[in-house]
Design a protein around this motif. Structure first.
Motif, short mmCIF file in Angstrom:
data_model
loop_
_atom_site.label_atom_id
_atom_site.label_comp_id
_atom_site.label_asym_id
_atom_site.label_seq_id
_atom_site.Cartn_x
_atom_site.Cartn_y
_atom_site.Cartn_z
N HIS A 19 0.71 -1.19 -0.07
CA HIS A 19 0.13 -0.13 0.07
C HIS A 19 0.89 1.34 -0.05
CE1 HIS A 19 -3.33 2.66 0.80
NE2 HIS A 19 -4.16 1.76 1.03
N GLU A 20 1.83 1.19 0.68
CA GLU A 20 2.84 2.24 1.00
C GLU A 20 3.51 2.48 -0.32
OE1 GLU A 20 6.14 4.39 3.89
OE2 GLU A 20 5.37 2.39 4.39
N ALA A 21 3.95 1.42 -1.04
CA ALA A 21 4.72 1.60 -2.27
C ALA A 21 3.84 2.05 -3.44
CB ALA A 21 5.34 0.06 -2.81
N ALA A 22 2.72 1.75 -3.47
CA ALA A 22 1.73 2.13 -4.50
C ALA A 22 1.33 3.48 -4.26
CB ALA A 22 0.17 1.42 -4.69
N ASP A 23 1.14 3.78 -3.02
CA ASP A 23 0.80 5.43 -2.89
C ASP A 23 1.92 6.31 -3.09
OD1 ASP A 23 -1.73 4.70 -1.85
OD2 ASP A 23 -1.11 5.10 0.27
N SER A 24 3.28 5.67 -2.92
CA SER A 24 4.42 6.57 -3.21
C SER A 24 4.45 6.79 -4.76
CB SER A 24 5.80 5.85 -2.69
OG SER A 24 5.99 4.66 -3.61
N VAL A 25 3.96 5.80 -5.54
CA VAL A 25 3.91 5.83 -7.16
C VAL A 25 2.95 7.09 -7.56
CG1 VAL A 25 3.41 4.78 -9.17
CG2 VAL A 25 4.81 3.56 -7.45
N LEU A 26 1.61 6.84 -6.82
CA LEU A 26 0.38 7.77 -7.25
C LEU A 26 0.90 9.16 -6.64
CD1 LEU A 26 -2.31 5.52 -6.63
CD2 LEU A 26 -1.37 6.15 -8.71
N ALA A 27 2.04 9.51 -5.83
CA ALA A 27 2.18 10.64 -5.26
C ALA A 27 3.29 11.26 -5.96
CB ALA A 27 2.35 10.58 -3.90
N GLN A 28 3.68 10.91 -7.10
CA GLN A 28 4.61 11.54 -7.79
C GLN A 28 4.60 12.95 -8.14
OE1 GLN A 28 8.12 9.65 -8.62
NE2 GLN A 28 7.18 9.00 -6.76
N THR A 29 5.68 13.85 -8.49
CA THR A 29 5.61 15.19 -8.82
C THR A 29 5.36 15.00 -10.39
OG1 THR A 29 7.84 15.38 -9.09
CG2 THR A 29 7.19 16.01 -6.95
N TYR A 30 5.81 14.11 -10.95
CA TYR A 30 5.49 13.97 -12.36
C TYR A 30 3.91 13.57 -12.65
CZ TYR A 30 6.55 12.77 -17.38
OH TYR A 30 6.20 12.60 -18.55
N ASP A 31 3.31 14.23 -13.38
CA ASP A 31 2.04 14.10 -13.57
C ASP A 31 1.45 12.97 -14.59
OD1 ASP A 31 1.33 16.24 -12.01
OD2 ASP A 31 1.46 17.42 -13.67
N ASP A 32 2.13 12.54 -15.45
CA ASP A 32 1.63 11.59 -16.29
C ASP A 32 2.07 10.10 -15.96
OD1 ASP A 32 0.19 10.23 -18.59
OD2 ASP A 32 1.36 11.13 -20.07
N ILE A 33 1.32 9.46 -14.99
CA ILE A 33 1.69 8.31 -14.15
C ILE A 33 0.65 7.17 -14.23
CG2 ILE A 33 2.15 7.01 -12.06
CD1 ILE A 33 4.74 8.23 -12.91
N GLU A 34 0.95 5.98 -14.67
CA GLU A 34 0.01 5.06 -14.62
C GLU A 34 0.79 3.78 -13.53
OE1 GLU A 34 -2.26 2.51 -17.83
OE2 GLU A 34 -0.28 2.04 -17.82
N LEU A 35 0.07 3.50 -12.62
CA LEU A 35 0.10 2.41 -11.66
C LEU A 35 -0.27 1.07 -12.18
CD1 LEU A 35 1.26 1.26 -9.05
CD2 LEU A 35 -1.02 1.85 -7.87
N VAL A 36 0.52 -0.02 -12.54
CA VAL A 36 0.10 -1.31 -12.82
C VAL A 36 0.43 -2.16 -11.63
CG1 VAL A 36 0.24 -2.99 -14.56
CG2 VAL A 36 0.75 -0.53 -15.19
N VAL A 37 -0.73 -2.79 -11.06
CA VAL A 37 -0.48 -3.71 -10.01
C VAL A 37 -0.93 -5.00 -10.52
CG1 VAL A 37 -1.37 -4.42 -7.80
CG2 VAL A 37 -1.24 -1.93 -8.56
N VAL A 38 0.05 -6.09 -10.46
CA VAL A 38 -0.17 -7.39 -10.54
C VAL A 38 -0.13 -8.29 -9.42
CG1 VAL A 38 0.73 -9.60 -12.18
CG2 VAL A 38 0.94 -7.17 -13.08
N VAL A 39 -1.24 -8.87 -9.19
CA VAL A 39 -1.24 -9.68 -7.97
C VAL A 39 -0.84 -11.29 -8.40
CG1 VAL A 39 -2.70 -10.57 -5.93
CG2 VAL A 39 -3.02 -8.22 -6.81
N ALA A 100 10.01 9.59 -10.61
CA ALA A 100 9.86 9.26 -12.03
C ALA A 100 10.08 10.53 -12.80
CB ALA A 100 8.07 9.13 -12.09
N GLU A 101 10.07 11.73 -12.29
CA GLU A 101 10.46 12.92 -12.91
C GLU A 101 12.01 12.79 -13.20
OE1 GLU A 101 11.18 17.64 -11.69
OE2 GLU A 101 9.61 16.49 -10.66
N ARG A 102 12.87 12.33 -12.44
CA ARG A 102 14.26 12.07 -12.71
C ARG A 102 14.31 11.05 -13.67
NH1 ARG A 102 17.42 16.02 -10.85
NH2 ARG A 102 19.04 14.76 -11.76
#
Length: 306
Positions: A19-39, A100-102
């Protein structure tokens, strides 16, 4: 440039960390982000992910019918991704908000075909005084002497690496045979093998930006001396095993060994003479033990792969 970040998970025991990992992806300063979760084949985990993230337009969620392993799950995530870049982070890691910005900067300014960054430690149960920084790679953290600064390297850690989506697809993704060859679940190095193939195909490595940071959680069991010795052995085994998949070269390993012998050990011995620190003597001892364990693992693999 759209960045798709693949996070794979499979157990409820790791869910809060995921949950913390996923939230860190969605909180990026770079806007054009897609989170892909594979269970990876765990319906209970999939249900919780859907409950928490299923209503987001920037998130894709999938569940394997059975447990197929990390590399196969990552390949599936890359297939589901719609970004120009596909990046990977583990479910026990947390991305810096500018990560992601970097990475995007590396693609736009350095014309990179793959990019990664620095892994920093998040000591869950405290930092072990005996663990030398030269061997932080045993716990999935960028080690002392890895690189002098930004530039091209062979590969970065699998929890902080990305590829141009077309390059990843052209290479066929990660070799899923690595994780299960000869039934040995300790075999590591999927990103090493992939990047070796990338070098053969494109003549280029991974652009490393130390400011593209991802924190890796180092749990208590990973700070136990016995676990670290075992890890060193299997890392040595894996380094030799990779050569059976593709010629990955040994330049980085030789450079690391030279750094240990010619710089790290002499510097630490001088420090020990001056300060007479018990912790420093423990770290010197561990350098020799871990180096020996890696070497023994490598030799065992030579016999095993004949």
């Amino acid at each position: 440039m759209k960045v798709s970040v693949v996070v794979c998970t499979y157990t409820l025991d790791m869910y809060e960390h995921f949950h913390e990992a996923a939230d860190s992806v969605l909180a990026q300063t770079y806007d054009d982000i897609e989170l892909v979760v594979v269970v990876d084949g765990t319906p209970e985990v999939y249900d919780r992910v859907v409950e928490d993230y299923g209503d987001r337009e920037d998130t894709v969620i999938a569940c394997n019918e059975e447990n197929v392993g990390l590399l196969a799950s990552r390949n599936r995530g890359a297939e589901l991704a719609s970004g120009d870049v596909v990046a990977f982070i583990d479910d026990d890691a947390v991305a810096d908000e500018a990560w992601a910005e970097r990475l995007v900067r590396a693609y736009e300014e350095e014309d990179a075909i793959a990019a990664g960054g620095k892994m920093t430690p998040e000591w869950v149960a405290g930092k072990p005084s005996f663990l030398p920084e030269e061997f932080y790679w045993l716990v999935g953290v960028t080690h002392r002497g890895f690189a002098d600064g930004p530039g091209e390297v062979r590969n970065t850690f699998g929890s902080n690496i990305s590829f141009r989506a077309d390059v990843f697809a052209e290479l066929g993704g990660f070799d899923v045979n690595i994780g299960g060859r000869k039934g040995d679940k300790n075999l590591q190095g999927g990103e090493t093998e992939l990047c070796a193939r990338m070098r053969e195909e494109y003549g280029r490595g991974v652009w490393y930006d130390p400011e593209a940071e991802v924190a890796h959680k180092v749990f208590e069991y990973r700070t136990e001396f016995r676990w670290l010795v075992d890890r060193a052995f299997w890392q040595g085994y894996s380094k030799r095993a990779m050569e059976s998949f593709v010629d990955s070269g040994r330049r980085e390993e030789r450079t690391f060994l030279n750094q240990i012998i010619l710089h790290s050990v002499p510097e630490r011995l001088r420090s020990l003479i001056i300060d007479r620190s018990v912790s420093e003597s423990e770290r010197i001892f561990c350098i020799f033990v871990f180096t020996l364990a890696v070497g023994l693992g490598y030799l065992y693999a030579i016999i095993d792969y004949q």
